[in-house]
Enzyme design. Structure first.
Site, PDB file in Angstrom:
ATOM      1  CG  LEU A 172      18.726  44.727 -17.449  1.00 11.01           C
ATOM      2  CD1 LEU A 172      17.382  45.267 -17.010  1.00 11.01           C
ATOM      3  CD2 LEU A 172      19.812  45.018 -16.430  1.00 11.01           C
ATOM      4  N   PRO A 173      20.236  40.462 -17.900  1.00  6.63           N
ATOM      5  CG  PRO A 173      21.710  39.723 -16.257  1.00  6.63           C
ATOM      6  CD  PRO A 173      20.891  40.914 -16.670  1.00  6.63           C
TER       7      PRO A 173
ATOM      8  CB  THR B  85      16.615  36.964 -24.533  1.00  6.18           C
ATOM      9  OG1 THR B  85      17.318  37.470 -25.658  1.00  6.18           O
ATOM     10  CG2 THR B  85      15.724  35.804 -24.975  1.00  6.18           C
TER      11      THR B  85
ATOM     12  CE  LYS C 194      17.694  35.850 -28.697  1.00  2.53           C
ATOM     13  NZ  LYS C 194      18.901  35.811 -29.533  1.00  2.53           N
TER      14      LYS C 194
ATOM     15  CE  LYS D 198      17.861  34.418 -21.122  1.00  2.00           C
ATOM     16  NZ  LYS D 198      18.270  35.817 -21.185  1.00  2.00           N
TER      17      LYS D 198
END
Ligand code: NAD
Length: 299
Positions: free
Chosen positions: A67-68, A98, A173, A248
């Protein structure tokens, strides 16, 4: 029912991951808020659509989410039609989005109360990695959860790394991506200054590639147009890793750093550059577009 695999979030990444899971012979149950993405996934083989995340959890014990960002994960896991309402000790949840590591840690604790296993497993490798099933998965969670997830992760990726307990996959990450963004910015600064001082960017790049400033942004994704063939900079910065996604990830790093009071001054500066890139309408451009900003030549 137990051996079906659920996948929620069928976008740029999740769509390819679903195709690879179907190609490996799994019967899938999918959910996405965009119907066109569900229809595209149904073309991959034995794929059923579910009406809600909860319905996915009713039909499958193993579920992958892609998902975003954090609010979407919160909704899918904990919302009124979320996964949490159907979980048992037989469930294994794999979140490859992420997102904020602090949220991931609390989500893991909440899910664990149901007896279900959960791992955070964000990826690197981009859309091509998802397409070719060569993703690297950075996994945070217990050893039993990691071991149980191996089989399905191997059907979507190549390198599966256990980073430690819950949220350490997310930590890996965002730390990788902040170093990448700073390296890209530094290479763009060097090439811009070198250009103004009269050294050909191709010559300077070849020197950097065999010198101490060598990194992925010099060897694989040079941001100066025309220095390398087949990279975004040589295609008007199309394709590649979008600046909006880099923005982001840098924002997530800043939030995470606040929570432990870590000093990340360069990340903060570079985050502001990517805010400017996105806010002037260049969010879809590869993150190497920073070079155009430094040159003062962005449209
Ligand atoms: P995307 O926006 O293309 O796909 C996200 C999908 O989730 C969309 O299909 C969207 O409709 C769906 N969705 C949104 N809210 C939902 C909800 N409540 N319930 C069900 N579905 C919902 O994004 P992407 O590029 O596939 O990236 C997914 C994640 O992977 C992000 O966290 C991103 O940062 C990360 N990531 C992306 C890349 C990349 O190169 N694209 C690389 C590494 C990691």
């Amino acid at each position: 029912a137990a051996n079906k695999i659920g996948i929620i979030g069928l976008g740029q990444m999740g769509g390819h991951m679903a195709r690879n899971l179907a190609a490996a012979g799994n019967h899938l149950v999918v959910f996405d808020v965009v119907d066109a993405n569900v229809q595209a996934a149904k073309a991959h083989g034995k794929v059923d659509a579910a009406a809600t995340p909860r319905e996915v959890a009713k039909q499958c014990h193993t579920i992958v989410t892609m998902l975003p960002s954090t609010p979407h994960v919160q909704e899918v896991y904990l919302g009124s039609t979320g996964l949490i309402h159907e979980l048992t000790k037989d469930h294994l949840l794999i979140d490859s989005s992420t997102i904020d590591p602090t949220f991931t840690k609390s989500l893991s604790a909440t899910i664990s109360e149901t007896g279900a296993l959960i791992i955070d497993a964000p990826v690197s490798g981009g859309v091509n990695g998802a397409k070719n099933a060569t993703l690297t998965f950075m996994v945070g969670g217990s050893t039993p959860a990691f071991d149980k997830a191996q089989k399905v992760l191997k059907q979507m990726g190549k390198n599966i790394v256990h980073c430690g307990g819950p949220s350490t996959g997310q930590a890996a990450k965002i730390c990788n991506n902040l170093a990448l963004a700073i390296q890209m910015t530094s290479v763009a600064e060097a090439l811009t200054l070198g250009d103004k001082l009269g050294i050909d960017p191709k010559v300077l790049s070849s020197i950097m590639n065999t010198s101490t400033s060598q990194c992925w942004s010099t060897t694989a994704n040079n941001p100066y147009p025309g220095v390398m063939e087949g990279v975004p900079a040589s295609n008007d910065y199309n394709g590649g890793f979008a600046s909006v996604l880099m923005r982001k990830d840098l924002g997530l790093a800043i939030d995470a750093a606040k929570s432990v009071e870590a000093s990340i001054p360069l990340t903060s500066s570079v985050h502001q550059f990517y805010n400017m890139i996105v806010n002037t309408g260049h969010g879809k451009k590869d993150f190497g577009y920073i070079l155009k900003f430094l040159e003062g030549k962005h449209a």
